[in-house]
Design a protein around this motif. Structure first.
Motif, PDB file in Angstrom:
ATOM      1  N   ALA A   9      23.664  51.482  -0.511  1.00  0.00           N
ATOM      2  CA  ALA A   9      23.263  50.832   0.739  1.00  0.00           C
ATOM      3  C   ALA A   9      22.956  51.833   1.851  1.00  0.00           C
ATOM      4  N   VAL A  10      22.422  52.989   1.474  1.00  0.00           N
ATOM      5  CA  VAL A  10      21.892  53.976   2.411  1.00  0.00           C
ATOM      6  C   VAL A  10      20.435  54.139   2.002  1.00  0.00           C
ATOM      7  N   CYS A  11      19.598  53.284   2.493  1.00  0.00           N
ATOM      8  CA  CYS A  11      18.224  53.187   1.998  1.00  0.00           C
ATOM      9  C   CYS A  11      17.246  53.856   2.957  1.00  0.00           C
ATOM     10  N   MET A  12      17.111  55.174   2.774  1.00  0.00           N
ATOM     11  CA  MET A  12      16.161  55.957   3.558  1.00  0.00           C
ATOM     12  C   MET A  12      15.503  56.951   2.622  1.00  0.00           C
ATOM     13  N   ILE A  13      14.195  57.064   2.699  1.00  0.00           N
ATOM     14  CA  ILE A  13      13.449  57.952   1.819  1.00  0.00           C
ATOM     15  C   ILE A  13      13.201  59.289   2.519  1.00  0.00           C
ATOM     16  N   ASP A  14      13.525  60.376   1.832  1.00  0.00           N
ATOM     17  CA  ASP A  14      13.257  61.717   2.338  1.00  0.00           C
ATOM     18  C   ASP A  14      11.753  61.964   2.273  1.00  0.00           C
ATOM     19  N   PRO A  15      11.112  62.267   3.396  1.00  0.00           N
ATOM     20  CA  PRO A  15       9.653  62.427   3.384  1.00  0.00           C
ATOM     21  C   PRO A  15       9.177  63.613   2.541  1.00  0.00           C
ATOM     22  N   LYS A  16      10.003  64.627   2.376  1.00  0.00           N
ATOM     23  CA  LYS A  16       9.610  65.806   1.601  1.00  0.00           C
ATOM     24  C   LYS A  16       9.697  65.551   0.095  1.00  0.00           C
ATOM     25  N   THR A  17      10.830  65.032  -0.363  1.00  0.00           N
ATOM     26  CA  THR A  17      11.054  64.864  -1.804  1.00  0.00           C
ATOM     27  C   THR A  17      10.643  63.490  -2.323  1.00  0.00           C
ATOM     28  N   LYS A  18      10.496  62.525  -1.416  1.00  0.00           N
ATOM     29  CA  LYS A  18      10.197  61.125  -1.763  1.00  0.00           C
ATOM     30  C   LYS A  18      11.362  60.468  -2.503  1.00  0.00           C
ATOM     31  N   LEU A  19      12.561  61.008  -2.341  1.00  0.00           N
ATOM     32  CA  LEU A  19      13.758  60.438  -2.954  1.00  0.00           C
ATOM     33  C   LEU A  19      14.586  59.720  -1.907  1.00  0.00           C
TER      34      LEU A  19
END
Length: 65
Positions: A9-19
């Motif tokens: 329930a920590v739903c944020m996408i890293d813009p660099k890795t797309k993970l």
């Protein structure tokens, strides 16, 4: 959360890795999750910790609610 999901329930996408910062999955993997077989989900989950480490992302603990 179920043991059959890595979601914390920590739903944020890293813009660099797309993970996802929380679980390490990509958006396409998250979108397909419900249609994957249990074996497919478990196989993917087996590699998430290493994937996060290799990407230089910290492992996050589940939120307390």
């Amino acid at each position: 959360m179920s043991q059959d999901t890595p979601c914390i329930a920590v739903c944020m996408i890293d813009p660099k890795t797309k993970l996802c910062f929380g679980c390490g999955r990509t958006l396409p993997e998250i979108a397909r999750w419900g249609s994957m077989s249990r074996d497919e989900r478990l196989a993917l989950m087996d590699g998430l910790r290493a994937r996060m480490h290799d990407a230089g992302l910290p492992a996050m603990a589940p939120r307390r609610g």
